[in-house]
Design a protein around this motif. Sequence first.
Motif, short mmCIF file in Angstrom:
data_model
loop_
_atom_site.label_atom_id
_atom_site.label_comp_id
_atom_site.label_asym_id
_atom_site.label_seq_id
_atom_site.Cartn_x
_atom_site.Cartn_y
_atom_site.Cartn_z
N ARG A 194 0.84 -1.22 0.00
CA ARG A 194 0.00 0.00 0.00
C ARG A 194 0.87 1.26 0.00
O ARG A 194 0.64 2.19 -0.78
N ASP A 195 1.87 1.27 0.86
CA ASP A 195 2.72 2.45 0.96
C ASP A 195 3.48 2.70 -0.35
O ASP A 195 3.61 3.84 -0.79
N ALA A 196 3.98 1.62 -0.96
CA ALA A 196 4.71 1.78 -2.22
C ALA A 196 3.78 2.26 -3.33
O ALA A 196 4.15 3.12 -4.15
N ARG A 197 2.57 1.73 -3.34
CA ARG A 197 1.61 2.14 -4.37
C ARG A 197 1.20 3.61 -4.18
O ARG A 197 1.12 4.37 -5.13
N HIS A 198 0.95 4.00 -2.94
CA HIS A 198 0.57 5.38 -2.66
C HIS A 198 1.70 6.35 -2.98
O HIS A 198 1.45 7.48 -3.42
N ALA A 199 2.95 5.91 -2.74
CA ALA A 199 4.09 6.79 -3.01
C ALA A 199 4.15 7.16 -4.49
O ALA A 199 4.60 8.25 -4.86
N ARG A 200 3.67 6.26 -5.35
CA ARG A 200 3.67 6.56 -6.79
C ARG A 200 2.69 7.68 -7.12
O ARG A 200 2.77 8.29 -8.17
N TYR A 201 1.74 7.93 -6.22
CA TYR A 201 0.74 8.97 -6.45
C TYR A 201 0.87 10.08 -5.41
O TYR A 201 -0.12 10.69 -5.00
N ASP A 203 1.35 10.10 -2.32
CA ASP A 203 0.73 9.84 -1.01
C ASP A 203 -0.54 10.66 -0.79
O ASP A 203 -0.86 11.05 0.33
N THR A 204 -1.28 10.90 -1.84
CA THR A 204 -2.52 11.65 -1.68
C THR A 204 -3.55 11.20 -2.70
O THR A 204 -3.20 10.83 -3.82
N ALA A 205 -4.80 11.22 -2.27
CA ALA A 205 -5.89 10.92 -3.21
C ALA A 205 -6.22 12.12 -4.08
O ALA A 205 -7.03 12.03 -4.99
N TYR A 206 -5.56 13.27 -3.80
CA TYR A 206 -5.96 14.53 -4.43
C TYR A 206 -5.08 14.89 -5.61
O TYR A 206 -4.65 16.03 -5.75
N ASN A 207 -4.77 13.94 -6.46
CA ASN A 207 -4.03 14.25 -7.67
C ASN A 207 -4.98 14.84 -8.72
O ASN A 207 -6.17 14.52 -8.76
N LEU A 208 -4.43 15.70 -9.59
CA LEU A 208 -5.28 16.35 -10.59
C LEU A 208 -5.89 15.34 -11.56
O LEU A 208 -7.00 15.52 -12.05
N GLY A 215 -4.83 4.43 -7.15
CA GLY A 215 -4.45 5.60 -6.37
C GLY A 215 -4.91 5.48 -4.93
O GLY A 215 -5.75 4.63 -4.58
N PRO A 216 -4.37 6.31 -4.02
CA PRO A 216 -4.82 6.31 -2.62
C PRO A 216 -6.33 6.51 -2.56
O PRO A 216 -6.88 7.41 -3.19
N GLY A 217 -7.00 5.65 -1.80
CA GLY A 217 -8.45 5.74 -1.70
C GLY A 217 -9.19 5.16 -2.88
O GLY A 217 -10.41 5.28 -2.97
N GLY A 218 -8.46 4.50 -3.78
CA GLY A 218 -9.09 3.91 -4.96
C GLY A 218 -9.68 2.54 -4.67
O GLY A 218 -9.68 2.04 -3.54
N LEU A 219 -10.19 1.91 -5.71
CA LEU A 219 -10.86 0.62 -5.55
C LEU A 219 -9.92 -0.46 -5.03
O LEU A 219 -10.36 -1.39 -4.33
N ARG A 220 -8.63 -0.35 -5.32
CA ARG A 220 -7.67 -1.32 -4.81
C ARG A 220 -7.61 -1.28 -3.28
O ARG A 220 -7.41 -2.31 -2.63
N THR A 221 -7.80 -0.10 -2.70
CA THR A 221 -7.80 0.01 -1.24
C THR A 221 -8.93 -0.80 -0.64
O THR A 221 -8.77 -1.49 0.37
N LEU A 222 -10.10 -0.75 -1.26
CA LEU A 222 -11.25 -1.52 -0.77
C LEU A 222 -11.01 -3.02 -0.93
O LEU A 222 -11.35 -3.81 -0.04
N ASP A 223 -10.42 -3.41 -2.06
CA ASP A 223 -10.08 -4.82 -2.24
C ASP A 223 -9.13 -5.28 -1.15
O ASP A 223 -9.29 -6.38 -0.58
N ALA A 224 -8.12 -4.43 -0.85
CA ALA A 224 -7.12 -4.81 0.15
C ALA A 224 -7.74 -4.99 1.53
O ALA A 224 -7.33 -5.87 2.30
N LEU A 225 -8.71 -4.15 1.86
CA LEU A 225 -9.38 -4.30 3.16
C LEU A 225 -10.09 -5.64 3.24
O LEU A 225 -10.08 -6.32 4.28
#
Length: 882
Positions: A194-201, A203-208, A215-225
Amino acid sequence: MPVAPIVLPPLPRLPAAVPRSGVSSDARRALRQLLGDVDRALATAFRDGADASALARRRSESVQRIVAHVWSACLGEVSGAALFAVGGFGRGLLFPYSDVDLLALVGPSDPARLRALEQCFATLWDIGLKVGHAVRDLPQCRALAANDASVFTSLLDARRLVGDPALEESITAITTDPALWPPAAYLAVRLAERDARHARYNDTAYNLEPNLKDGPGGLRTLDALRWLGRRLAHADDFDDMVGEGLLDPAEKNTLEQAEATLRHYRFALHLEAGRAEERLLFDYQRALATRLGFEDEHEKNLGVEQFMQGYYRAASQVERLGVQIAERFEEMLEPPSAAQAVGEDFIRYGKRLAVRDPDLFMRRPAALVEAFIVRLGEQGIVGFTADTMRRIHQATAALERSLADDADVLAAFLRLLRLGAPAVEALWRMNRHGLLAAILPAFGTVFGRMQYDLFHVYTVDEHTLRVLRNVARFADPAAAAEFPIACEIWPTLAQPELLLLAALFHDIAKGRGGDHSVLGEEEALAFGRRLGLPEADTQLVAWLVRWHLLMSTTAQRQDITDPDVVQRFAETVDTSERLDLLYLLTIADIIGTSPKLWNGWKDRLLADLYTATRYALGSEDELPPDAAARVRACREQALTLLEGEGFTADACMRVWRGFPESSFLRHHPEQIAWQTAAVLQAKGATPLVAVHPQSIRGTTELFVYVPDRDGLFAAVTAMLDRLHLSVMEARILSSPTGMALDTFLLLESDTQQPASAERAEELKQRLHRALSQPGHVHQPSRRSMSRHLKHFQAAPKIAFSTVGGRTRLALVCSDRPGLLAAVAQAMTDAGVRVHDARIATFGERVEDFFLITDRHDAPLDIAQQDRLLQALLERLGTAKRA
């Protein structure tokens, strides 16, 4: 989001399959047609308002029938082999262009069976499915799962489509084996991923241009939970996680609603892009907003901004809860700890804080804030217990409407702010729990609020929190090398909480349709009075909110070497206390808007304005000297520097006879000394081109000393454009002896950093060659516009005014490659001379200011202004007077 009855297309009817005969060309055409019919029907249902999750499940069911049909046609009913869906297909969801991920589990190598599998997968590709497949036997599957957590995770989603049922039990045996990825090891590897994936973006869901999936807060986060719930708590879904105490019902509903939004956007994005695109690129944002029914409310609340706010809010909720649920998993795996009392209301269990009384927050709401204050004061605390987090959420939701007016809550909030810099971390955590928006309802309205441009790279709430963190950095002595003046000011602040409040409120009125600074001032006044601040303190916070843009706009758009500019700024600021606070807020605001905005040039500009204003705010006998005195002071300091380098006073004075007086008014002594040394060393040779890679102004400084001629500014800017160097500031002076003394402050276009020594030498050599050909017309280079800039092009706005015997041209337009060079060429075409230029770029928006005259050094009359406007029209496109 539109709501409509779900009308799903029927499952497909398949052509007859003859086991092990393969799929004929006619059958392939029929399957291809059938798949197309399914996708068209799903797209129509989506446009009619059907639920995206239901449509993705229906597509998965349809594709499953087709895949099973092709398997049977190619392999028949075989023992010892089975086909599994994995990835999103395994979870029973396929979006319009999602990959179809398959795992073929087979026994010992059988050439005939392998050929049949190859035929099966080739057929699936041929009929239009984008298949990703792996072929393994059970020992391989187990070995890979043992060594690679991603393989193990894929097996958690594995779902048998067709083939030997016994192999389904074999997969289950792998995923339930306690020896493979025990809970602690699995949690650690998932969090690292998760940390490595978020670092690529960042570390924020607020990319343009956010990634809906990864991305952080994306569908992959829900899958991971869900994967963590399954492996660590035997909880297959969010309902089971509620039963295990890892989620409360409100949190589950929040996650499910956010997931519905993300799936809705993803389904629409696939249809809009016509491919498996997961990024909400600018190319699609406006079209998607229209497709999903969002309309412009006013120019500061566009439909596309509302659309993106829906994404940001959903992603932020997922990201926040994802972090908190991960903490609960960590707590679940921690060994039991003895309770330690922390004051009257709290208990410490190892590294986590809990409440003594389960009803504390409902009984005494101020304890919601106190919990975060206590957490700050306890060494080694990493978070709250899961039960305490749940109670914070429940109390915040239940008391939300009353918290903003609860005197005890506000008193606790003020105590927190008075802690100064440490309070910032608590504010971040309170935001994660929704408590900050409950205490400051206006902050909740900017949750997920974005501005559709390239300048503001974060949503308003994220930007605000980053500004607060930047303010807190000024309290860290380690930051003194980067922010020397700011770190010197911070310890002198009598009430740092006032700066924190100003940072909280400075953008809180964005998106309302009016001037957010004025509206924010009203919000700050109202809150300061509810908070019980003395009226003078409330007024100070409100003033900072009202004028939080003043210092940056003055520094970047006006000539701060002009005493009149500084004096007007000082009159508005009025006191040294305001100046100190405004300087800190301005730096924090610029850096918090975009990491790319801060550079040495802006640092120097603001420092110079701050220093000059402090001087202007001094006592009457410390007022700035008049022009003659300033010229004398600059000459004396420059001469001292030059004599230190071995130059004689007589030699320097001979050079200075050719320098206009304005050189000594507008340049620092260090710049005068450097320019003078360059002239002396050239021994009369022209053109003289001198380049200082790292000047005192935080830029690369270019000095051009040549016989004056029209078109010189255009020639220089054309070369700078070819070398990808951005002009921050230009000062164009003419000497009494007919020489041009042109100074350009430059940064690398790509990095916004000063040039290297090698690049400076390249600039010197190439510009020298270009200026040695006075009759040559230097046209700007032609470069294609970036994909981002293409979406933000607007008609330029041009305004003329008269300032000090010259015409001031204000140009506001969209950025593009070669813009300044094109403007300079338009001025040459119109017979205009440039004397000064201030260049400012804010994302895709350019705000350039020029002092210009005609070729007789007189202000432009109306006819000349119109000629220049027409020349700019030809170079830049449709323009209008502002």
